[in-house]
Design a protein around this motif. Sequence first.
Motif, PDB file in Angstrom:
ATOM      1  N   UNK A 125     -48.599  93.411  45.830  1.00 40.75           N
ATOM      2  CA  UNK A 125     -47.435  92.522  45.743  1.00 40.75           C
ATOM      3  C   UNK A 125     -47.299  91.711  47.034  1.00 40.75           C
ATOM      4  N   UNK A 126     -47.537  92.362  48.166  1.00 38.92           N
ATOM      5  CA  UNK A 126     -47.472  91.661  49.451  1.00 38.92           C
ATOM      6  C   UNK A 126     -48.525  90.551  49.504  1.00 38.92           C
ATOM      7  N   UNK A 127     -49.730  90.849  49.047  1.00 31.12           N
ATOM      8  CA  UNK A 127     -50.788  89.835  49.015  1.00 31.12           C
ATOM      9  C   UNK A 127     -50.406  88.663  48.106  1.00 31.12           C
ATOM     10  N   UNK A 128     -49.794  88.966  46.975  1.00 29.36           N
ATOM     11  CA  UNK A 128     -49.359  87.913  46.047  1.00 29.36           C
ATOM     12  C   UNK A 128     -48.277  87.047  46.687  1.00 29.36           C
ATOM     13  N   UNK A 129     -47.367  87.688  47.398  1.00 28.04           N
ATOM     14  CA  UNK A 129     -46.317  86.933  48.092  1.00 28.04           C
ATOM     15  C   UNK A 129     -46.910  86.069  49.213  1.00 28.04           C
ATOM     16  N   UNK A 130     -47.933  86.582  49.889  1.00 22.08           N
ATOM     17  CA  UNK A 130     -48.619  85.799  50.930  1.00 22.08           C
ATOM     18  C   UNK A 130     -49.269  84.558  50.309  1.00 22.08           C
ATOM     19  N   UNK A 131     -49.860  84.738  49.133  1.00 22.78           N
ATOM     20  CA  UNK A 131     -50.486  83.603  48.449  1.00 22.78           C
ATOM     21  C   UNK A 131     -49.426  82.581  48.019  1.00 22.78           C
ATOM     22  N   UNK A 132     -48.284  83.062  47.579  1.00 18.50           N
ATOM     23  CA  UNK A 132     -47.207  82.157  47.215  1.00 18.50           C
ATOM     24  C   UNK A 132     -46.738  81.385  48.446  1.00 18.50           C
ATOM     25  N   UNK A 133     -46.571  82.072  49.573  1.00 18.46           N
ATOM     26  CA  UNK A 133     -46.148  81.403  50.808  1.00 18.46           C
ATOM     27  C   UNK A 133     -47.167  80.342  51.212  1.00 18.46           C
ATOM     28  N   UNK A 134     -48.436  80.668  51.119  1.00 15.20           N
ATOM     29  CA  UNK A 134     -49.480  79.700  51.467  1.00 15.20           C
ATOM     30  C   UNK A 134     -49.426  78.496  50.543  1.00 15.20           C
ATOM     31  N   UNK A 165     -41.446  84.117  54.102  1.00 17.77           N
ATOM     32  CA  UNK A 165     -42.096  84.638  55.309  1.00 17.77           C
ATOM     33  C   UNK A 165     -41.178  85.575  56.089  1.00 17.77           C
ATOM     34  N   UNK A 166     -39.902  85.263  56.151  1.00 20.19           N
ATOM     35  CA  UNK A 166     -38.959  86.165  56.831  1.00 20.19           C
ATOM     36  C   UNK A 166     -38.893  87.488  56.091  1.00 20.19           C
ATOM     37  N   UNK A 167     -38.864  87.437  54.771  1.00 18.48           N
ATOM     38  CA  UNK A 167     -38.836  88.670  53.977  1.00 18.48           C
ATOM     39  C   UNK A 167     -40.115  89.485  54.189  1.00 18.48           C
ATOM     40  N   UNK A 168     -41.247  88.804  54.269  1.00 17.64           N
ATOM     41  CA  UNK A 168     -42.533  89.488  54.422  1.00 17.64           C
ATOM     42  C   UNK A 168     -42.757  90.025  55.831  1.00 17.64           C
ATOM     43  N   UNK A 169     -42.380  89.235  56.842  1.00 17.08           N
ATOM     44  CA  UNK A 169     -42.790  89.543  58.213  1.00 17.08           C
ATOM     45  C   UNK A 169     -41.655  89.860  59.174  1.00 17.08           C
ATOM     46  N   UNK A 170     -40.436  89.526  58.813  1.00 17.88           N
ATOM     47  CA  UNK A 170     -39.329  89.677  59.748  1.00 17.88           C
ATOM     48  C   UNK A 170     -39.112  88.392  60.526  1.00 17.88           C
ATOM     49  N   UNK A 171     -38.019  88.361  61.273  1.00 16.48           N
ATOM     50  CA  UNK A 171     -37.556  87.146  61.964  1.00 16.48           C
ATOM     51  C   UNK A 171     -38.445  86.699  63.130  1.00 16.48           C
ATOM     52  N   UNK A 172     -39.205  87.610  63.729  1.00 17.65           N
ATOM     53  CA  UNK A 172     -39.906  87.317  64.979  1.00 17.65           C
ATOM     54  C   UNK A 172     -41.420  87.229  64.838  1.00 17.65           C
ATOM     55  N   UNK A 173     -41.912  86.890  63.679  1.00 17.05           N
ATOM     56  CA  UNK A 173     -43.352  86.833  63.420  1.00 17.05           C
ATOM     57  C   UNK A 173     -43.885  85.425  63.635  1.00 17.05           C
ATOM     58  N   UNK A 174     -45.146  85.325  64.029  1.00 14.30           N
ATOM     59  CA  UNK A 174     -45.758  84.023  64.274  1.00 14.30           C
ATOM     60  C   UNK A 174     -45.752  83.145  63.020  1.00 14.30           C
ATOM     61  N   UNK A 175     -45.883  83.739  61.848  1.00 16.07           N
ATOM     62  CA  UNK A 175     -45.828  82.945  60.607  1.00 16.07           C
ATOM     63  C   UNK A 175     -44.459  82.275  60.446  1.00 16.07           C
ATOM     64  N   UNK A 176     -43.417  82.957  60.849  1.00 16.04           N
ATOM     65  CA  UNK A 176     -42.073  82.389  60.807  1.00 16.04           C
ATOM     66  C   UNK A 176     -41.978  81.251  61.828  1.00 16.04           C
ATOM     67  N   UNK A 177     -42.544  81.454  63.015  1.00 22.34           N
ATOM     68  CA  UNK A 177     -42.530  80.408  64.047  1.00 22.34           C
ATOM     69  C   UNK A 177     -43.241  79.150  63.567  1.00 22.34           C
ATOM     70  N   UNK A 178     -44.365  79.318  62.898  1.00 20.04           N
ATOM     71  CA  UNK A 178     -45.109  78.162  62.387  1.00 20.04           C
ATOM     72  C   UNK A 178     -44.287  77.393  61.367  1.00 20.04           C
ATOM     73  N   UNK A 179     -43.611  78.122  60.500  1.00 15.84           N
ATOM     74  CA  UNK A 179     -42.784  77.485  59.474  1.00 15.84           C
ATOM     75  C   UNK A 179     -41.590  76.763  60.109  1.00 15.84           C
ATOM     76  N   UNK A 180     -40.984  77.386  61.105  1.00 18.04           N
ATOM     77  CA  UNK A 180     -39.867  76.749  61.818  1.00 18.04           C
ATOM     78  C   UNK A 180     -40.328  75.451  62.492  1.00 18.04           C
TER      79      UNK A 180
END
Length: 189
Positions: free
Chosen positions: A59-68, A97-112
């Motif tokens: 499910x996490x992988x599927x959510x990562x694909x959706x985010x991408x 991405x916040x749901x998947x990684x939390x507020x302080x993840x690099x993926x969140x920073x990239x999106x911001x």
Amino acid sequence: MNQEHTNEQAEWKALVEAGNAAYAERKYTEAELKFAAALRLAEKWAGADGGIEATTAERRDLDEQLAKSLNNMAALYHTQGKYKMAEDLYDRCLDLKIRLHGEDHIEVALNLHNLAALHSAKARWALAEPLYLRSLEIKEQVFGKDSPELVSILNNYALMLRRTKRDDEADQLEARAKLLSETATSAAK
């Protein structure tokens, strides 16, 4: 997951790769068709009812694909000046991405950072600045304050500051970005 889903996964990957290739060649109509098809598959898997049956890791992988997929479409729309469509997709992607990684993840920073650049393109400085600051804060936590990974955000934030006639602040950020870039170049030699 079943064989049908395995085939769809391969199709999704091929669509993303074809979309990226078309995007790189500035064939935006073709890229949009590929990215949209990939997004439809990813949304199907996620589904309002939980989508396909999957383990937690799957499910996490599927959510990562959706985010991408959301990010790919948003970036394309951003490039094309379809800002409202891009913003909606970037927002959905950020939430995921916040749901998947939390507020302080690099993926969140990239999106911001992407959202900040979008708001800057529309001269929405009051919306852009806190996003640049939060993205920079996360990147500094992840990479350190002296990392060349900060150069891009420092330059983009400085550009926004210049456009808002805050030249002194922009000068400071540009000088920091230049120093980090020079340090990285020297270290690579």
